[in-house]
Design an enzyme around this catalytic site. Structure first.
Site, short mmCIF file in Angstrom:
data_model
loop_
_atom_site.label_atom_id
_atom_site.label_comp_id
_atom_site.label_asym_id
_atom_site.label_seq_id
_atom_site.Cartn_x
_atom_site.Cartn_y
_atom_site.Cartn_z
N LYS A 190 49.72 -10.07 -9.32
CA LYS A 190 48.71 -11.11 -9.13
C LYS A 190 47.39 -10.66 -9.78
CE LYS A 190 47.03 -14.16 -5.45
NZ LYS A 190 45.58 -14.17 -5.66
N THR B 46 0.82 -1.21 0.00
CA THR B 46 0.00 0.00 0.00
C THR B 46 0.86 1.27 0.00
OG1 THR B 46 -1.85 -1.09 1.09
CG2 THR B 46 -1.74 1.30 1.30
N THR C 212 37.14 -36.26 -12.62
CA THR C 212 35.93 -36.57 -11.85
C THR C 212 36.31 -36.63 -10.38
OG1 THR C 212 36.30 -38.95 -12.13
CG2 THR C 212 34.87 -37.87 -13.74
N SER D 134 45.80 -7.93 -6.02
CA SER D 134 46.26 -7.86 -4.64
C SER D 134 46.88 -6.50 -4.36
CB SER D 134 47.29 -8.96 -4.37
OG SER D 134 47.88 -8.81 -3.10
N SER D 135 46.70 -6.05 -3.12
CA SER D 135 47.31 -4.79 -2.71
C SER D 135 48.73 -5.00 -2.20
CB SER D 135 46.45 -4.13 -1.62
OG SER D 135 46.37 -4.99 -0.49
N ASN E 292 -4.22 -4.19 -3.96
CA ASN E 292 -4.19 -5.65 -4.10
C ASN E 292 -4.31 -6.13 -5.54
OD1 ASN E 292 -4.15 -5.35 -1.38
ND2 ASN E 292 -6.20 -6.17 -1.02
#
Length: 488
Positions: free
Chosen positions: A331, A108, A194, A325-326, A149
């Site tokens: 990377k 509503t 597998t 990466s920091s 509704n």
């Protein structure tokens, strides 16, 4: 009644409802009902999704047009409402839809926010003030012959249909991207696995072909999902009986909405059922979950196949998208598959929530409709973005590391599995043990032992043989002949 400006606070106007008077910013198109919702539901700080706002605006437009055509709306007021609906649908008034998506009342607050914004803008277009509810009423004009509704769930279905169409398109593009890679990688022989352990050889193209086949099924599911949402309850009003709406309006309004949205919808044959039961949303969410399952599995596989690249499998290279990466210079991480996995998990969680919310509806209405709406539209939006991003930022740029793939095949003793039908399981087991004890590669060992010739090893590892279904009499003759020659 036209509301005077507060002389002490010119930036404020006052509006009333049955509970009393509240202060509203003079610049706001919304009014008292929206203000109550803002005070009552300061929950998430999130916004109603744009596709849902657009769908609600188009629903209101269809209702206004129908009421105009039947003579229930004054022409000037009706035309102003239609213009306001268009502005809301195209995003011009987006900043005025301010209620939180998490709310009590079965939607509503959202419906009234939209009603008040359209009414405020229509009043302004007619030369009045934004708060002139006597000139254009949110309830008596904009919400005429409607209830939350029937309006809210209808708009949700329309919004979901908009997004499902986008998702079908993006899923088709993703399927095609995998199929292109299937052809491109057809000659790349690699090791199958597998349970995370070495299995028999296959081609990288076959692996990507399986990805494409899974996404093809998802494309079909998305297409079929649209069928589940085409039955709407617009015109059913409070509980689906149509109480308070003219019969002629009920039979015309959905066709108007269909024309404005361009989606395939129809008035439900049982408006009471469509008003109280949300299983159609649960079914669609389940299909989205199936898509998410495939996305998570495929994205996880791509992360694993590209892992390392030196200390992992390293059989494919994903496009480098950003520094990983920091602290570790150089990377690069598989950030796109990781983002896709998160979307998939979120969608699976939403599916659980949607199912629970749908099951908790009571009697003639589901009071948790806003939660269903938020979860379903979030899942659809996320999946559209994930499918597009996965394709453009990852799949289309994948390249194979052929030398690595071949090295893994040559080093694996599972190559001997190919020989089980020809020399027997026990002999193969002996050779596997010898390969482990001597440190020889399987391909070198079988030549040294006279089991296969070098030509036959190359035949066994050829892409053509990887793609062949099983073996036949010709294979048996070939292996037997070569084996006999090797033993002589």
């Amino acid at each position: 009644m036209k509301q005077p400006m507060d002389s002490k606070s010119p930036s404020i106007r006052r509006e009333k409802d049955a509970l009393g008077e509240v202060e509203i910013p003079a610049s706001a198109l919304w009014g008292v009902h929206t203000k109550r919702a803002l005070d009552n539901f300061p929950l998430s700080g999130q916004k109603i999704p744009a596709p849902f706002v657009r769908a609600l605006a188009l629903v209101k437009k269809a209702c206004a047009e129908t009421n105009l055509s039947l003579g229930y709306l004054d022409k000037q007021v009706g035309e102003a409402i239609l213009t306001a609906c268009d502005e809301l649908a195209d995003g011009t008034l987006a900043d005025q839809i301010v209620v939180d998506p998490f709310q009590g009342g079965a939607g509503t607050s959202t419906n009234m926010n939209v009603n008040e914004v359209i009414a405020g803008r229509a009043a302004e277009l007619l030369g009045g003030s934004r708060g002139d509810r006597e000139l254009v009423s949110p309830l008596d004009h904009v919400n005429l012959h409607q209830s939350t509704n029937d309006v809210y769930p209808t708009a949700l279905k329309v919004a979901a249909l908009f997004l499902l169409k986008e998702l079908e398109t993006e899923t088709g593009h993703l399927q095609q991207a995998f199929q292109i890679k299937e052809t491109e990688f057809a000659s790349v022989v690699k090791l199958g696995r597998t349970q995370m352990m070495d299995a028999v050889p296959m081609t990288l193209g076959m692996e990507f072909g399986a990805f494409g086949e899974a996404i093809a099924r998802d494309r079909w599911r998305v297409f079929k999902s649209r069928e589940r949402l085409k039955q709407v309850n617009l015109g059913g009003t409070a509980v689906g009986t149509g109480l308070g709406a003219p019969r002629a309006y009920i039979f015309k309004v959905v066709e108007r909405l269909k024309a404005h949205t361009g989606v395939v919808i129809a008035r439900s044959e049982n408006l009471v059922d469509t008003t109280q039961n949300l299983d159609a949303f649960v079914e669609v969410s389940g299909m989205l979950k199936a898509f998410s399952v495939n996305l998570v599995k495929i994205a996880s596989d791509l992360r694993l196949l590209s892992s390392g690249p030196k200390g992992g499998l390293g059989e494919i290279t994903l496009p480098a998208r950003q520094a990983g990466s920091s602290i570790m210079a150089g990377k690069v991480n598989p950030v796109i598959p990781e983002a896709v996995i998160q979307v998939g998990l979120r969608t699976m969680a939403n599916d659980q929530m949607i199912g629970s919310a749908a099951s908790m509806g009571q009697l003639d209405l589901n009071h948790l409709m806003p939660l269903v709406a938020h979860g379903l539209l979030e899942s659809l939006t996320l999946l559209v973005g994930a499918a597009r991003t996965f394709r453009t930022h990852c799949v289309e740029g994948i390249t194979p590391n052929m030398d690595t793939c071949l090295a893994h095949v040559a080093a694996s003793d599972t190559l001997l599995t190919v020989l089980v039908p020809f020399i027997g399981y026990d002999r193969v087991a002996e050779l596997m043990a010898k390969a482990k004890n001597t440190g020889l590669s399987v391909s070198d060992l079988v030549v040294e032992e006279g089991v296969l010739t070098e030509a036959q090893v190359n035949e066994v590892l050829s892409p053509k043989r990887m793609q062949k279904m099983g073996f036949d009499a010709g294979d048996q003759a070939f292996f037997k002949g070569e084996h006999d020659q090797a033993g002589q």
